[in-house]
Scaffold this motif. Structure first.
Motif, PDB file in Angstrom:
ATOM      1  N   GLN A   1      83.091  17.168  77.471  1.00 26.75           N
ATOM      2  CA  GLN A   1      83.608  18.045  76.417  1.00 26.75           C
ATOM      3  C   GLN A   1      83.511  19.506  76.836  1.00 26.75           C
ATOM      4  OE1 GLN A   1      82.010  18.928  72.080  1.00 26.75           O
ATOM      5  NE2 GLN A   1      83.326  17.118  72.036  1.00 26.75           N
ATOM      6  N   LEU A   2      84.577  20.241  76.565  1.00 28.26           N
ATOM      7  CA  LEU A   2      84.668  21.659  76.887  1.00 28.26           C
ATOM      8  C   LEU A   2      84.712  22.462  75.602  1.00 28.26           C
ATOM      9  CD1 LEU A   2      85.189  23.934  79.010  1.00 28.26           C
ATOM     10  CD2 LEU A   2      87.642  23.444  78.732  1.00 28.26           C
ATOM     11  N   LEU A   3      83.813  23.424  75.477  1.00 30.75           N
ATOM     12  CA  LEU A   3      83.824  24.330  74.327  1.00 30.75           C
ATOM     13  C   LEU A   3      84.670  25.547  74.683  1.00 30.75           C
ATOM     14  CD1 LEU A   3      82.607  24.963  71.478  1.00 30.75           C
ATOM     15  CD2 LEU A   3      80.911  26.349  72.691  1.00 30.75           C
ATOM     16  N   PHE A   4      85.708  25.785  73.888  1.00 36.22           N
ATOM     17  CA  PHE A   4      86.603  26.912  74.138  1.00 36.22           C
ATOM     18  C   PHE A   4      86.311  28.049  73.172  1.00 36.22           C
ATOM     19  CE2 PHE A   4      90.892  28.931  73.402  1.00 36.22           C
ATOM     20  CZ  PHE A   4      90.886  29.649  74.586  1.00 36.22           C
ATOM     21  N   ILE A   5      86.213  29.257  73.716  1.00 43.14           N
ATOM     22  CA  ILE A   5      86.003  30.466  72.911  1.00 43.14           C
ATOM     23  C   ILE A   5      87.328  31.227  72.867  1.00 43.14           C
ATOM     24  CG2 ILE A   5      84.732  32.638  72.709  1.00 43.14           C
ATOM     25  CD1 ILE A   5      82.407  31.295  74.176  1.00 43.14           C
ATOM     26  N   PRO A   6      88.036  31.195  71.712  1.00 42.94           N
ATOM     27  CA  PRO A   6      89.392  31.750  71.618  1.00 42.94           C
ATOM     28  C   PRO A   6      89.444  33.161  71.045  1.00 42.94           C
ATOM     29  CG  PRO A   6      88.969  30.419  69.685  1.00 42.94           C
ATOM     30  CD  PRO A   6      87.679  30.436  70.497  1.00 42.94           C
ATOM     31  N   TYR A   7      88.294  33.828  70.967  1.00 41.45           N
ATOM     32  CA  TYR A   7      88.211  35.068  70.187  1.00 41.45           C
ATOM     33  C   TYR A   7      89.088  36.203  70.711  1.00 41.45           C
ATOM     34  CZ  TYR A   7      84.030  32.934  68.060  1.00 41.45           C
ATOM     35  OH  TYR A   7      83.150  32.112  67.409  1.00 41.45           O
ATOM     36  N   ALA A   8      89.467  36.190  71.987  1.00 40.43           N
ATOM     37  CA  ALA A   8      90.252  37.300  72.532  1.00 40.43           C
ATOM     38  C   ALA A   8      91.680  37.339  71.995  1.00 40.43           C
ATOM     39  CB  ALA A   8      90.263  37.239  74.060  1.00 40.43           C
TER      40      ALA A   8
ATOM     41  N   SER B   1      96.458  32.896  66.547  1.00 35.31           N
ATOM     42  CA  SER B   1      95.279  32.403  65.830  1.00 35.31           C
ATOM     43  C   SER B   1      94.336  31.682  66.785  1.00 35.31           C
ATOM     44  CB  SER B   1      95.697  31.446  64.716  1.00 35.31           C
ATOM     45  OG  SER B   1      96.157  30.216  65.262  1.00 35.31           O
ATOM     46  N   HIS B   2      93.094  31.544  66.353  1.00 32.72           N
ATOM     47  CA  HIS B   2      92.125  30.797  67.146  1.00 32.72           C
ATOM     48  C   HIS B   2      92.587  29.361  67.362  1.00 32.72           C
ATOM     49  CE1 HIS B   2      88.843  33.756  65.565  1.00 32.72           C
ATOM     50  NE2 HIS B   2      89.541  34.269  66.562  1.00 32.72           N
ATOM     51  N   GLN B   3      93.195  28.781  66.331  1.00 35.85           N
ATOM     52  CA  GLN B   3      93.631  27.388  66.439  1.00 35.85           C
ATOM     53  C   GLN B   3      94.811  27.246  67.406  1.00 35.85           C
ATOM     54  OE1 GLN B   3      91.748  25.051  65.109  1.00 35.85           O
ATOM     55  NE2 GLN B   3      92.975  23.507  66.166  1.00 35.85           N
ATOM     56  N   GLU B   4      95.769  28.169  67.318  1.00 38.28           N
ATOM     57  CA  GLU B   4      96.908  28.130  68.249  1.00 38.28           C
ATOM     58  C   GLU B   4      96.424  28.226  69.700  1.00 38.28           C
ATOM     59  OE1 GLU B   4     100.807  30.291  66.800  1.00 38.28           O
ATOM     60  OE2 GLU B   4      99.052  31.439  66.167  1.00 38.28           O
ATOM     61  N   TYR B   5      95.472  29.099  69.911  1.00 38.13           N
ATOM     62  CA  TYR B   5      94.958  29.305  71.272  1.00 38.13           C
ATOM     63  C   TYR B   5      94.240  28.047  71.763  1.00 38.13           C
ATOM     64  CZ  TYR B   5      93.439  32.461  75.059  1.00 38.13           C
ATOM     65  OH  TYR B   5      93.248  33.090  76.260  1.00 38.13           O
ATOM     66  N   THR B   6      93.468  27.449  70.896  1.00 39.84           N
ATOM     67  CA  THR B   6      92.746  26.230  71.265  1.00 39.84           C
ATOM     68  C   THR B   6      93.710  25.092  71.583  1.00 39.84           C
ATOM     69  OG1 THR B   6      90.868  26.898  69.891  1.00 39.84           O
ATOM     70  CG2 THR B   6      90.999  24.572  70.501  1.00 39.84           C
ATOM     71  N   GLU B   7      94.793  24.996  70.837  1.00 36.94           N
ATOM     72  CA  GLU B   7      95.780  23.949  71.100  1.00 36.94           C
ATOM     73  C   GLU B   7      96.438  24.141  72.462  1.00 36.94           C
ATOM     74  OE1 GLU B   7      96.151  21.221  69.483  1.00 36.94           O
ATOM     75  OE2 GLU B   7      94.771  21.844  67.888  1.00 36.94           O
ATOM     76  N   ARG B   8      96.603  25.392  72.871  1.00 40.50           N
ATOM     77  CA  ARG B   8      97.145  25.668  74.201  1.00 40.50           C
ATOM     78  C   ARG B   8      96.232  25.097  75.282  1.00 40.50           C
ATOM     79  NH1 ARG B   8      98.439  31.860  75.555  1.00 40.50           N
ATOM     80  NH2 ARG B   8      99.803  31.513  73.755  1.00 40.50           N
TER      81      ARG B   8
END
Length: 240
Positions: free
Chosen positions: A36-43, A49-56
């Protein structure tokens, strides 16, 4: 033992997101039994959005055994970071990223995780925070962090997306090299200009330049020097 990939960019022009880094990442994850990889999308590049970035990021890993979870998807981000098997901080605006990490009391914990040997991947802004501070970012200060201090996981600063002067350009603004010289009027810290397609592979005490491009090292009072893939940046710790 630190285990990091510090990349100038997530994407080389004309290729898919993370594709040039994926073989190295998957090899490392397999070696360390990471699932499992934890993604930090805050930038939030471009304000997505954080969710859009995570989906990428999920899309990039969809054909692999790795599960991607965004840190914003957890009720307690500190607990999520503390328990992370591997961490990826994406690019975007470094001011926004650093503000969020300080506001949520995550910066010191991220440093602790990196020094404990948790696999860390940074691209662009996520690489800028590997240095001692964020003062060599190229980003606009659209928000104000409580501090410019970052993780200090390496003993120098990163200038991601480093660009060489274009002799045919009519642009009259300062070059990246001139901006870094301005930085050295007030700071002694070494700066590494990472060009697109290059990354630093940190394993224990080695900090090796990898990828397709050379890098540029700036130190106060000296001419900049070019270094080729295979160069070890670890000695820069002694130059400030």
């Amino acid at each position: 033992m630190k285990n990091m990939i510090i990349a100038s960019t997530s994407t080389i022009h004309g290729t898919a997101y993370l594709s040039y880094l994926l073989p190295t990442l998957l090899e490392d994850f397999d070696k360390n039994n990471i699932q499992q990889l934890l993604f930090i999308p805050y930038a939030r590049p471009g304000g997505i959005s954080h969710q859009e970035y995570t989906e990428r990021v999920r899309t990039a890993f969809q054909k692999t055994p790795i599960t991607v979870k965004g840190i914003h998807e957890f009720e307690n981000p500190q607990e999520a970071l503390e328990s992370a098997e591997a961490i990826f901080t994406g690019g975007g605006n470094t001011f926004v990223l650093v503000k969020m990490l300080h506001d949520l009391d995550l910066m010191s914990l991220l440093r602790k995780k990196i020094y404990a040997g948790t696999s860390y991947i940074g691209t662009s802004a996520g690489s800028n925070i590997c240095g001692l501070n964020m003062r060599n970012t190229n980003d606009m200060p659209i928000v104000m962090p409580s501090s410019f201090k970052t993780t200090g996981a390496i003993g120098y600063n990163i200038n991601a997306h480093y660009l060489d002067p274009d002799p045919n350009s009519t642009h009259m603004g300062e070059t990246r090299e001139q901006r870094i010289k301005e930085f050295h009027c007030y700071n002694d810290l070494a700066v590494v200009g990472l060009r697109e397609g290059s990354y630093i592979r940190v394993q224990g005490k080695e900090e090796i330049l990898c990828g397709t491009a050379s890098a540029r090292i700036f130190t106060k009072g000296n001419d900049a020097i070019e270094v080729s893939p295979g160069y070890d940046f670890a000695p820069l710790y002694k130059i400030h």
